[in-house]
Design a protein around this motif. Sequence first.
Motif, PDB file in Angstrom:
ATOM      1  N   MET A   1      47.472  20.129  26.709  1.00 32.39           N
ATOM      2  CA  MET A   1      47.086  20.388  28.102  1.00 32.39           C
ATOM      3  C   MET A   1      47.486  21.799  28.523  1.00 32.39           C
ATOM      4  O   MET A   1      46.786  22.446  29.306  1.00 32.39           O
ATOM      5  N   MET A   2      48.618  22.292  28.004  1.00 30.61           N
ATOM      6  CA  MET A   2      48.987  23.680  28.257  1.00 30.61           C
ATOM      7  C   MET A   2      47.906  24.617  27.734  1.00 30.61           C
ATOM      8  O   MET A   2      47.516  25.587  28.413  1.00 30.61           O
ATOM      9  N   ALA A   3      47.401  24.343  26.534  1.00 30.60           N
ATOM     10  CA  ALA A   3      46.336  25.176  25.973  1.00 30.60           C
ATOM     11  C   ALA A   3      45.073  25.115  26.826  1.00 30.60           C
ATOM     12  O   ALA A   3      44.394  26.132  27.015  1.00 30.60           O
ATOM     13  N   PHE A   4      44.773  23.942  27.381  1.00 29.90           N
ATOM     14  CA  PHE A   4      43.583  23.805  28.217  1.00 29.90           C
ATOM     15  C   PHE A   4      43.699  24.652  29.489  1.00 29.90           C
ATOM     16  O   PHE A   4      42.808  25.452  29.805  1.00 29.90           O
ATOM     17  N   PHE A   5      44.806  24.512  30.212  1.00 29.66           N
ATOM     18  CA  PHE A   5      44.947  25.257  31.458  1.00 29.66           C
ATOM     19  C   PHE A   5      45.150  26.746  31.207  1.00 29.66           C
ATOM     20  O   PHE A   5      44.719  27.578  32.004  1.00 29.66           O
ATOM     21  N   LEU A   6      45.795  27.097  30.098  1.00 32.71           N
ATOM     22  CA  LEU A   6      45.937  28.510  29.777  1.00 32.71           C
ATOM     23  C   LEU A   6      44.584  29.132  29.442  1.00 32.71           C
ATOM     24  O   LEU A   6      44.326  30.291  29.781  1.00 32.71           O
ATOM     25  N   SER A   7      43.723  28.370  28.783  1.00 28.57           N
ATOM     26  CA  SER A   7      42.386  28.890  28.496  1.00 28.57           C
ATOM     27  C   SER A   7      41.599  29.133  29.778  1.00 28.57           C
ATOM     28  O   SER A   7      40.779  30.062  29.846  1.00 28.57           O
ATOM     29  N   ILE A   8      41.868  28.338  30.818  1.00 30.60           N
ATOM     30  CA  ILE A   8      41.233  28.585  32.118  1.00 30.60           C
ATOM     31  C   ILE A   8      41.708  29.918  32.684  1.00 30.60           C
ATOM     32  O   ILE A   8      40.923  30.718  33.215  1.00 30.60           O
ATOM     33  N   GLY A   9      43.023  30.180  32.568  1.00 28.39           N
ATOM     34  CA  GLY A   9      43.536  31.452  33.033  1.00 28.39           C
ATOM     35  C   GLY A   9      42.961  32.636  32.287  1.00 28.39           C
ATOM     36  O   GLY A   9      42.730  33.706  32.866  1.00 28.39           O
ATOM     37  N   LEU A  10      42.698  32.467  30.986  1.00 25.43           N
ATOM     38  CA  LEU A  10      42.093  33.546  30.206  1.00 25.43           C
ATOM     39  C   LEU A  10      40.684  33.877  30.689  1.00 25.43           C
ATOM     40  O   LEU A  10      40.211  35.003  30.517  1.00 25.43           O
ATOM     41  N   LEU A  11      40.028  32.893  31.279  1.00 27.86           N
ATOM     42  CA  LEU A  11      38.653  33.101  31.730  1.00 27.86           C
ATOM     43  C   LEU A  11      38.576  33.703  33.132  1.00 27.86           C
ATOM     44  O   LEU A  11      37.496  34.101  33.560  1.00 27.86           O
ATOM     45  N   ILE A  12      39.698  33.750  33.854  1.00 28.22           N
ATOM     46  CA  ILE A  12      39.684  34.299  35.206  1.00 28.22           C
ATOM     47  C   ILE A  12      39.491  35.807  35.134  1.00 28.22           C
ATOM     48  O   ILE A  12      40.213  36.506  34.416  1.00 28.22           O
ATOM     49  N   ASP A  13      38.541  36.288  35.869  1.00 27.11           N
ATOM     50  CA  ASP A  13      38.212  37.707  35.902  1.00 27.11           C
ATOM     51  C   ASP A  13      38.751  38.293  37.207  1.00 27.11           C
ATOM     52  O   ASP A  13      38.177  38.096  38.281  1.00 27.11           O
ATOM     53  N   LEU A  14      39.884  38.999  37.119  1.00 27.11           N
ATOM     54  CA  LEU A  14      40.483  39.570  38.324  1.00 27.11           C
ATOM     55  C   LEU A  14      39.588  40.626  38.962  1.00 27.11           C
ATOM     56  O   LEU A  14      39.554  40.760  40.188  1.00 27.11           O
ATOM     57  N   ARG A  15      38.870  41.370  38.141  1.00 24.82           N
ATOM     58  CA  ARG A  15      37.960  42.374  38.695  1.00 24.82           C
ATOM     59  C   ARG A  15      36.847  41.709  39.492  1.00 24.82           C
ATOM     60  O   ARG A  15      36.456  42.192  40.558  1.00 24.82           O
ATOM     61  N   PHE A  16      36.345  40.575  38.968  1.00 25.36           N
ATOM     62  CA  PHE A  16      35.317  39.835  39.696  1.00 25.36           C
ATOM     63  C   PHE A  16      35.859  39.340  41.035  1.00 25.36           C
ATOM     64  O   PHE A  16      35.186  39.424  42.069  1.00 25.36           O
ATOM     65  N   ILE A  17      37.096  38.816  41.025  1.00 21.28           N
ATOM     66  CA  ILE A  17      37.690  38.327  42.272  1.00 21.28           C
ATOM     67  C   ILE A  17      37.870  39.470  43.265  1.00 21.28           C
ATOM     68  O   ILE A  17      37.592  39.328  44.462  1.00 21.28           O
ATOM     69  N   TRP A  18      38.343  40.633  42.774  1.00 18.50           N
ATOM     70  CA  TRP A  18      38.563  41.761  43.668  1.00 18.50           C
ATOM     71  C   TRP A  18      37.246  42.287  44.234  1.00 18.50           C
ATOM     72  O   TRP A  18      37.161  42.640  45.405  1.00 18.50           O
ATOM     73  N   ASP A  19      36.235  42.360  43.380  1.00 19.29           N
ATOM     74  CA  ASP A  19      34.931  42.848  43.842  1.00 19.29           C
ATOM     75  C   ASP A  19      34.261  41.891  44.809  1.00 19.29           C
ATOM     76  O   ASP A  19      33.414  42.307  45.618  1.00 19.29           O
ATOM     77  N   ASN A  20      34.606  40.597  44.714  1.00 13.95           N
ATOM     78  CA  ASN A  20      33.993  39.580  45.575  1.00 13.95           C
ATOM     79  C   ASN A  20      35.056  38.837  46.377  1.00 13.95           C
ATOM     80  O   ASN A  20      34.934  37.630  46.606  1.00 13.95           O
ATOM     81  N   ILE A  21      36.096  39.563  46.799  1.00 14.46           N
ATOM     82  CA  ILE A  21      37.258  38.919  47.414  1.00 14.46           C
ATOM     83  C   ILE A  21      36.882  38.162  48.678  1.00 14.46           C
ATOM     84  O   ILE A  21      37.346  37.033  48.898  1.00 14.46           O
ATOM     85  N   TRP A  22      36.023  38.735  49.522  1.00 12.68           N
ATOM     86  CA  TRP A  22      35.679  38.064  50.767  1.00 12.68           C
ATOM     87  C   TRP A  22      34.814  36.840  50.515  1.00 12.68           C
ATOM     88  O   TRP A  22      34.963  35.823  51.203  1.00 12.68           O
ATOM     89  N   THR A  23      33.930  36.909  49.523  1.00 11.95           N
ATOM     90  CA  THR A  23      33.129  35.733  49.173  1.00 11.95           C
ATOM     91  C   THR A  23      34.009  34.610  48.657  1.00 11.95           C
ATOM     92  O   THR A  23      33.865  33.444  49.052  1.00 11.95           O
TER      93      THR A  23
END
Length: 513
Positions: free
Chosen positions: A276-298
């Motif tokens: 389960m650690m590997a599963f949730f860590l793989s989710i974190g690997l997929l998070i794109d901080l640049r995408f979040i910053w570029d679309n922060i208000w959305t």
Amino acid sequence: MESASDHAQLTGLAIVALAALICGMVMRRFNQPAVAGYILAGVILGPSSLGLVDDRETIRQLAELGVLMLLFLIGMELSLRGFRAVWKIALATTALQIAVALVAMLGLGRLLDWPMAQIVLLGFVVAISSTAVAIKMLQDIGELRTRIGQVTVGVLIAQDLAVVPMMLIVGSFGGGRTIGFAALVQVALSLVFLALLIIYLSQRQKIRLPFARLVGKSVDLTPLAGLAFCFGAAALSGLLGLSAAYGAFLAGLVIGNSTSRRIMIHHTAPIQSVLMMAFFLSIGLLIDLRFIWDNIWTVLAVVVFITVFKTALNVGLLGLLGESWPSAFLSGVLLAQIGEFSFILAALGVGIGSVTPENYRLIVAVTVLSLVISPFWLETARRLHRVALMGVTSPRETLRLTYGKEASALVRSTRRAEGRVTELAAGAGRWLSGILRLSRGTADRAEREDRKARDPSASPSARMRIGMTGARAGAARWLAQVLPRTGDRPDETRDGPTSEPEPSAPSRGSPAE
């Protein structure tokens, strides 16, 4: 002989395990679920941050096994007998949650011209809540064993039971815009079999597994038997054209209602935790901080809308179904977040082509933020509820009563920090001024000793002693010239500023040049 690539893979796994451990401990220190720490570790190690994890294929394979173990664990821990006490309100609430979410996504999808597969997927994502986070919050506020806890856990169990049919429905679209008749029949038969199995297991005594006597309480064979049962059922389900997760969930249900339940959970827990650690860590690997910053208000707008929408929906449904409004309010707030199964549904949608990569990144970002803010939203909602009962209508007074203590503490901490910085700056200034005064005094003594050494009437030994003193003081003169002349300001203030320094007059007793 091991190659360099083997060493690199081992190093990568070691970094992953260490980062997950540290982030998990940090989250536990702040009374947050450890899974939030695993997601944070994935964000830190992922390509949008440090980029230390390159071998995503190994993590992805472990994450797929983690999905199976997650559903296997949910199946084992479901208490069907306890669920029978609140099954009517739980099933009705879950069914209405899914229906309202699908209708809302259908209306939005018609406006934005979404395909039907994406509409259904997003409706499922919005409807389900997080079992791990909600139960953790119930434990923190001491409501797990009360009526509020029973209703909330009952709704969570009903949602967990609905996840498998959701996965079957989403997978049946197969990248098309509609679901086929054969796939619809397959899903219906799967639901009927699941319902019959639940009825069978909940109406009789605990069953005895055929391998229970042979395995016994062996520390070596018990976890191996659990893994074999889980992965074997998953493989059989896949051969029948169904989801592998469906088979893992059924295997968990069977073991959870058998005489081997407690010992099986105990011995397989470490393996489940790692996967389960590997599963949730793989989710974190997929998070794109640049995408979040570029679309922060959305992203923030979607998180706020879904949180408020789900809270109002849950409170209204539970209140209309007979729960008291205070209980309905607290249960509704506890169920306001998006669940971890949304990651699985979103990944399944990407696999069949019903969700674009950009929408997938948005779903992951919104789900992670929803899980993180859940404890804060719970505390905020409870405070707002108390303010509303007091009859306060002023927005300023509402804000003061809601976060007045935190704001005051922040102001006090800021003032203390400013005072400490001011004291440190003043101490540094006094220290520098002292050094400058000492250096200038030493330089003045050196000049006097130098003039004495030039006196013809002085003895040779006195001249040598005075010369050594002058040599030591030479360094002081150099220091006084090199250091900043901020220390001159007090003398200038006392004697009056001068536009240009005047030459020093010859001292008494020294020869004038």
